[in-house]
Design an enzyme around this catalytic site. Structure first.
Site, PDB file in Angstrom:
ATOM      1  N   ASN A  43       0.879  -1.178   0.000  1.00  0.00           N
ATOM      2  CA  ASN A  43       0.000   0.000   0.000  1.00  0.00           C
ATOM      3  C   ASN A  43       0.915   1.225   0.000  1.00  0.00           C
ATOM      4  OD1 ASN A  43      -1.803   2.035   0.476  1.00  0.00           O
ATOM      5  ND2 ASN A  43      -2.661   1.148   2.350  1.00  0.00           N
ATOM      6  N   ARG A  47      -2.516  -2.034  -3.458  1.00  0.00           N
ATOM      7  CA  ARG A  47      -3.702  -1.218  -3.242  1.00  0.00           C
ATOM      8  C   ARG A  47      -3.586  -0.001  -4.151  1.00  0.00           C
ATOM      9  NH1 ARG A  47      -4.907   3.235   1.011  1.00  0.00           N
ATOM     10  NH2 ARG A  47      -6.973   3.752   0.269  1.00  0.00           N
ATOM     11  N   HIS A  96     -12.895   3.339  -0.156  1.00  0.00           N
ATOM     12  CA  HIS A  96     -12.972   2.277   0.871  1.00  0.00           C
ATOM     13  C   HIS A  96     -13.637   1.018   0.297  1.00  0.00           C
ATOM     14  CE1 HIS A  96     -13.004   5.385   4.419  1.00  0.00           C
ATOM     15  NE2 HIS A  96     -11.765   4.989   4.124  1.00  0.00           N
ATOM     16  N   ARG A 121     -12.252  15.948   8.045  1.00  0.00           N
ATOM     17  CA  ARG A 121     -12.976  16.375   6.827  1.00  0.00           C
ATOM     18  C   ARG A 121     -14.431  16.676   7.167  1.00  0.00           C
ATOM     19  NH1 ARG A 121     -11.343  11.152   3.577  1.00  0.00           N
ATOM     20  NH2 ARG A 121      -9.098  11.349   3.708  1.00  0.00           N
ATOM     21  N   GLU A 163      -8.343  -4.834   4.662  1.00  0.00           N
ATOM     22  CA  GLU A 163      -8.232  -4.609   3.221  1.00  0.00           C
ATOM     23  C   GLU A 163      -7.084  -5.428   2.632  1.00  0.00           C
ATOM     24  OE1 GLU A 163      -8.485  -0.942   4.911  1.00  0.00           O
ATOM     25  OE2 GLU A 163      -9.416   0.063   3.188  1.00  0.00           O
TER      26      GLU A 163
END
Ligand code: ADP
Length: 404
Positions: free
Chosen positions: A8, A91, A180, A238, A381
């Site tokens: 990743n 990823r 996601h 955010r 993941e």
């Protein structure tokens, strides 16, 4: 033995996990990260070695250096040679409209990946640097790309098209993509195993970045993140959804640049903005318990944003069989889970308080008579990427065997 390396690649870090995949069985052999790429004090940190953890500081200028350091470590401790590695799974951030599933890298795939970089200008280049580095270091190794947006390609046009002039979609590719996806896909698989059928599932990935996904029969029907990961529910730093005129108004009246406003909405908003500077949910909960009113309000606002979205997705799905919590907050905060579930009790959803408070929480935290199951599933993941990589190389081997 089938060993798969999952990478990743971020802008200044590369996370890695080495899996041993055998049919119906997997094991994490080792995992860790290379941090501070191109910065002073770059280092490799191995977090979960079977023998011991370690940190080693060494100059690491770019992603190729970083992956070389990872390979050197693996060759020293876990691999006799690189032939033992069946494939490398990456990823990737964005697959645009090109990819609705993981793919083996070839020239055509690379061209499409390059074409998606403008859709993710901040993070896209790092993912690609990781891929290019492996191509240089292990030229003949099969590589697989798993895209964060791919799982959501099943959304219908009514869910993904923004109500702005269509030329922005047609000529500039502006639409909801969602992110996601690998995590929500993983949740969908595990939930199916638990329920025994593919039902109506709402998956809440609540980490620093957070998104909710409505899943019907294993497919993403809608999700909160949009053209970028800034959209949707309130996150650590955010804002999530808001009136699209607000950034324009701030730029016009406060004389701010697009970059300044971007930083404000992505790095200084969300829980951070509501609490005067706390972004970690653990601190926020602790401060609220100690009487901080802003933190208490931020928790209420966070829960409200979740409940509002879950309600909308129940309507979209026409019901709900399971509500799933995953990622840092979802897995670890009984308080947030309880507050959300309390407001959904009208559905006949009965939380089992005792199970909800256990740490780590068990897989199912509802009572046996609850009409909706609430599940806590640790995000993974990397395993999803390893499994998809393994599946693709198994298909490739079968094809090669048939051709002989
Ligand atoms: P990311 O990879 O997106 O940064 P994670 O999935 O690791 O995120 O989640 C990070 C978030 O999880 C942080 O906001 C952190 O406060 C929260 N978290 C971790 N443990 C707990 C806990 N025990 N209670 C509440 N929040 C927690």
């Amino acid at each position: 033995m089938d060993k798969i390396l999952v990478l990743n690649s971020g802008s200044t870090s590369v996370k890695f996990q080495l899996f041993n995949m055998e049919k119906g069985y997997h094991e994490v052999i080792t995992k860790g990260m290379v941090d501070r790429i191109g910065l002073a004090g770059s280092k490799i940190i191995v977090k979960a070695d079977n023998e011991h953890d370690f940190t080693m500081e060494t100059p690491i200028n770019n992603h190729k250096d970083a992956i070389k350091v990872v390979l050197d470590y693996l060759l020293k401790k876990h691999l006799k040679n690189t032939d033992e590695l069946s494939a490398v799974g990456h990823r990737m951030g964005h697959g645009g409209e090109y990819f609705d599933k993981s793919v083996i890298i070839d020239e055509d795939v690379m061209e499409k990946i390059y074409d998606t970089i403008p859709l993710i200008p901040l993070h896209g280049p790092a993912f690609v640097h990781g891929l290019e580095a492996v191509t240089e270091l292990l030229p003949n190794k099969v590589q697989v790309a798993t895209f964060d947006s791919a799982y959501h390609q099943s959304m219908k046009k009514s869910a993904y098209l923004y109500a702005i002039p269509e030329e922005y979609y047609k000529n500039h590719r502006i639409r909801r993509y969602g992110f996601h996806g690998t995590s929500h896909n993983y949740i969908s698989h595990i939930t199916k195993d638990i329920l025994g059928f593919q039902g109506k599932v709402i998956s809440c990935h609540l980490g620093g970045g957070a998104s909710i996904c409505a899943i019907d029969k294993g497919k993403s029907v809608d999700t909160t993140m949009g053209y970028t990961p800034s959209a949707g529910i309130i996150m650590s730093t955010r804002s999530g959804d808001m009136d699209p005129y607000i950034p324009l108004h701030i730029m016009k009246t406060q004389n701010k640049t697009a970059d300044e406003v971007n930083t404000m909405f992505n790095k200084q908003s969300g829980m951070f903005g509501l609490t005067n500077g706390h972004s970690d949910m653990r601190d926020i909960i602790e401060s609220a318990e100690n009487g901080d009113k802003d933190c208490a309000f931020a928790i209420e606002a966070y829960v409200y944003s979740l409940v509002k979205t879950i309600g909308a997705y129940i309507a979209v799905l026409g019901g709900i069989d399971a509500l799933v919590f995953t990622a840092g907050i979802g897995e670890n905060s009984p308080l947030i889970r309880r507050k959300v579930c309390e407001r959904l009790s009208y559905l006949g959803l009965n939380l089992d308080e005792e199970k909800n408070n256990l740490r780590p929480a068990p897989q199912e935290i509802t009572t046996s008579d609850s009409k909706v199951k609430v599940l806590v599933i640790p995000a993974n993941e990397e395993l999803m990427i390893a499994e998809e990589t393994f599946e693709l190389i198994s298909e490739l081997k079968d094809k090669e065997a048939m051709a002989v």
